[in-house]
Design a protein around this motif. Structure first.
Motif, PDB file in Angstrom:
ATOM      1  N   GLU A 268       0.833  -1.209   0.000  1.00 39.97           N
ATOM      2  CA  GLU A 268       0.000   0.000   0.000  1.00 39.97           C
ATOM      3  C   GLU A 268       0.864   1.253   0.000  1.00 39.97           C
ATOM      4  N   ASP A 269       0.417   2.239  -0.752  1.00 42.26           N
ATOM      5  CA  ASP A 269       1.101   3.526  -0.851  1.00 42.26           C
ATOM      6  C   ASP A 269       0.855   4.325   0.431  1.00 42.26           C
ATOM      7  N   ILE A 270       1.927   4.619   1.172  1.00 44.29           N
ATOM      8  CA  ILE A 270       1.777   5.348   2.444  1.00 44.29           C
ATOM      9  C   ILE A 270       1.098   6.694   2.213  1.00 44.29           C
ATOM     10  N   GLY A 271       1.546   7.422   1.202  1.00 37.91           N
ATOM     11  CA  GLY A 271       0.988   8.742   0.925  1.00 37.91           C
ATOM     12  C   GLY A 271      -0.506   8.690   0.682  1.00 37.91           C
ATOM     13  N   ALA A 272      -0.951   7.751  -0.146  1.00 42.40           N
ATOM     14  CA  ALA A 272      -2.374   7.616  -0.449  1.00 42.40           C
ATOM     15  C   ALA A 272      -3.173   7.278   0.798  1.00 42.40           C
ATOM     16  N   THR A 273      -2.615   6.411   1.642  1.00 42.29           N
ATOM     17  CA  THR A 273      -3.307   6.008   2.870  1.00 42.29           C
ATOM     18  C   THR A 273      -3.466   7.186   3.823  1.00 42.29           C
ATOM     19  N   LEU A 274      -2.404   7.963   3.999  1.00 43.98           N
ATOM     20  CA  LEU A 274      -2.468   9.092   4.927  1.00 43.98           C
ATOM     21  C   LEU A 274      -3.457  10.157   4.447  1.00 43.98           C
ATOM     22  N   VAL A 275      -3.478  10.414   3.150  1.00 46.78           N
ATOM     23  CA  VAL A 275      -4.433  11.391   2.609  1.00 46.78           C
ATOM     24  C   VAL A 275      -5.857  10.856   2.737  1.00 46.78           C
ATOM     25  N   ALA A 276      -6.053   9.579   2.447  1.00 44.24           N
ATOM     26  CA  ALA A 276      -7.380   8.975   2.510  1.00 44.24           C
ATOM     27  C   ALA A 276      -7.950   9.011   3.928  1.00 44.24           C
ATOM     28  N   GLN A 277      -7.079   8.911   4.929  1.00 44.42           N
ATOM     29  CA  GLN A 277      -7.535   8.894   6.314  1.00 44.42           C
ATOM     30  C   GLN A 277      -7.579  10.287   6.938  1.00 44.42           C
ATOM     31  N   GLY A 278      -7.279  11.303   6.144  1.00 41.89           N
ATOM     32  CA  GLY A 278      -7.342  12.668   6.651  1.00 41.89           C
ATOM     33  C   GLY A 278      -6.202  13.036   7.573  1.00 41.89           C
ATOM     34  N   LEU A 279      -5.070  12.362   7.420  1.00 41.91           N
ATOM     35  CA  LEU A 279      -3.896  12.658   8.238  1.00 41.91           C
ATOM     36  C   LEU A 279      -2.902  13.550   7.500  1.00 41.91           C
ATOM     37  N   ALA A 280      -3.123  13.766   6.236  1.00 43.04           N
ATOM     38  CA  ALA A 280      -2.258  14.625   5.422  1.00 43.04           C
ATOM     39  C   ALA A 280      -3.081  15.154   4.253  1.00 43.04           C
ATOM     40  N   PHE A 281      -2.542  16.187   3.607  1.00 43.30           N
ATOM     41  CA  PHE A 281      -3.217  16.801   2.467  1.00 43.30           C
ATOM     42  C   PHE A 281      -2.464  16.484   1.174  1.00 43.30           C
ATOM     43  N   ALA A 282      -3.175  16.498   0.070  1.00 42.68           N
ATOM     44  CA  ALA A 282      -2.518  16.367  -1.232  1.00 42.68           C
ATOM     45  C   ALA A 282      -1.689  17.627  -1.469  1.00 42.68           C
ATOM     46  N   TYR A 283      -0.431  17.456  -1.833  1.00 41.41           N
ATOM     47  CA  TYR A 283       0.468  18.602  -2.034  1.00 41.41           C
ATOM     48  C   TYR A 283       0.471  18.941  -3.521  1.00 41.41           C
ATOM     49  N   ARG A 284      -0.596  19.631  -3.967  1.00 39.60           N
ATOM     50  CA  ARG A 284      -0.811  19.862  -5.396  1.00 39.60           C
ATOM     51  C   ARG A 284       0.252  20.744  -6.037  1.00 39.60           C
ATOM     52  N   ARG A 285       0.974  21.469  -5.236  1.00 38.65           N
ATOM     53  CA  ARG A 285       2.045  22.306  -5.794  1.00 38.65           C
ATOM     54  C   ARG A 285       3.087  21.443  -6.506  1.00 38.65           C
ATOM     55  N   TYR A 286       3.244  20.216  -6.035  1.00 33.31           N
ATOM     56  CA  TYR A 286       4.268  19.338  -6.599  1.00 33.31           C
ATOM     57  C   TYR A 286       3.716  18.109  -7.313  1.00 33.31           C
ATOM     58  N   ALA A 287       2.489  17.706  -6.983  1.00 36.15           N
ATOM     59  CA  ALA A 287       1.927  16.510  -7.615  1.00 36.15           C
ATOM     60  C   ALA A 287       0.420  16.485  -7.446  1.00 36.15           C
ATOM     61  N   MET A 288      -0.252  15.883  -8.421  1.00 41.91           N
ATOM     62  CA  MET A 288      -1.713  15.746  -8.364  1.00 41.91           C
ATOM     63  C   MET A 288      -2.124  14.303  -8.081  1.00 41.91           C
ATOM     64  N   ASP A 289      -1.190  13.483  -7.661  1.00 47.39           N
ATOM     65  CA  ASP A 289      -1.432  12.056  -7.473  1.00 47.39           C
ATOM     66  C   ASP A 289      -2.606  11.751  -6.543  1.00 47.39           C
ATOM     67  N   TYR A 290      -2.749  12.564  -5.501  1.00 45.88           N
ATOM     68  CA  TYR A 290      -3.740  12.242  -4.472  1.00 45.88           C
ATOM     69  C   TYR A 290      -4.902  13.244  -4.429  1.00 45.88           C
ATOM     70  N   ASP A 291      -5.118  13.916  -5.538  1.00 50.46           N
ATOM     71  CA  ASP A 291      -6.165  14.935  -5.601  1.00 50.46           C
ATOM     72  C   ASP A 291      -7.550  14.356  -5.294  1.00 50.46           C
ATOM     73  N   LEU A 292      -7.937  13.309  -6.001  1.00 48.02           N
ATOM     74  CA  LEU A 292      -9.260  12.726  -5.794  1.00 48.02           C
ATOM     75  C   LEU A 292      -9.363  12.019  -4.447  1.00 48.02           C
ATOM     76  N   VAL A 293      -8.263  11.431  -3.995  1.00 46.98           N
ATOM     77  CA  VAL A 293      -8.250  10.773  -2.688  1.00 46.98           C
ATOM     78  C   VAL A 293      -8.562  11.792  -1.597  1.00 46.98           C
ATOM     79  N   GLU A 294      -7.964  12.978  -1.709  1.00 46.54           N
ATOM     80  CA  GLU A 294      -8.217  14.019  -0.713  1.00 46.54           C
ATOM     81  C   GLU A 294      -9.658  14.500  -0.760  1.00 46.54           C
ATOM     82  N   LYS A 295     -10.191  14.685  -1.950  1.00 46.02           N
ATOM     83  CA  LYS A 295     -11.575  15.157  -2.072  1.00 46.02           C
ATOM     84  C   LYS A 295     -12.550  14.184  -1.408  1.00 46.02           C
TER      85      LYS A 295
END
Length: 225
Positions: free
Chosen positions: A107-134
């Motif tokens: 499992e992707d740590i970044g995706a998991t943390l964003v999905a659980q509301g423990l971190a935000f998608a850092y869109r300045r550098y990547a859009m990988d987790y945009d929908l996960v954050e929404k």
């Protein structure tokens, strides 16, 4: 095929394999904070996410201030400390840290943390987790259930900004232009069902409107309830 040709092919395969291994970090995790870990003696900044600083405070919807940055660090530590990670380096940041996408148990740590509301998608550098954050925001998971200053703004200012400043309303411009988990632009007026729980993050393209007509003209549609 001659023995020399076979040897050269074998040597080339070993060389390619060694480069591939050199490009991967594998080791036990030591959590530094919500978006930074140590793996195999290398300081790693997780790709595409941004978590509150350890010293950062947040405010609940009831107006209570608490140290959400330390809470996030504890949650990340509880989940990943001592586990084995496989990280793919992607870049190096201005602090000399390796920016990498890290996997634990597939499992992707970044995706998991964003999905659980423990971190935000850092869109300045990547859009990988945009929908996960929404999706996390729509469900009010973790940090989305409270008033949180953007971590980058916190670092830039060096201090917390009051909730009234974060969710500022200019005069009668109190209509919330929100972008849903599906990317829909929806505006909410005071008194509607989801108005109070809707958070506006201008860094993500969301905004305030002074009238419904202004919102419609800008491409937003009215919330159905």
């Amino acid at each position: 095929m001659s023995r020399i040709a076979v040897f050269l092919i074998f040597a080339l395969c070993l060389l390619v394999a060694s480069y591939a291994m050199a490009g991967t970090l594998t080791g036990t995790i030591r959590v530094i904070d919500g978006d930074t870990i140590d793996v195999a003696g290398t300081r790693v900044r997780l790709h595409g996410i941004d978590a509150p600083e350890a010293s950062q405070s947040c405010t609940t919807n009831q107006g209570k201030s608490w140290n959400c940055g330390a809470w996030v660090s504890r949650e990340v530590r509880a989940r990943y400390q001592g586990r084995k990670a496989v990280c793919t380096p992607l870049d190096r940041d201005r602090h000399g840290r390796t920016v990498a996408r890290c996997m634990v148990g597939g499992e992707d740590i970044g995706a998991t943390l964003v999905a659980q509301g423990l971190a935000f998608a850092y869109r300045r550098y990547a859009m990988d987790y945009d929908l996960v954050e929404k999706q996390a925001a729509a469900a009010d998971r973790g940090l989305w259930a409270m008033n949180v200053q953007n971590p980058a703004d916190y670092r830039r200012n060096g201090q917390a900004v009051a909730p009234s400043q974060r969710q500022s309303v200019a005069g009668d411009c109190n209509i919330k232009g929100n972008i849903s988990a599906k990317g829909e632009r929806i505006f909410h007026r005071p008194g509607q069902e989801h108005y109070d729980r809707t958070r506006i993050n201008t860094a993500q393209g969301e905004r305030w409107f002074c009238s419904a007509a202004e919102a419609v003209a800008a491409g937003w549609r009215a919330a159905r309830r």
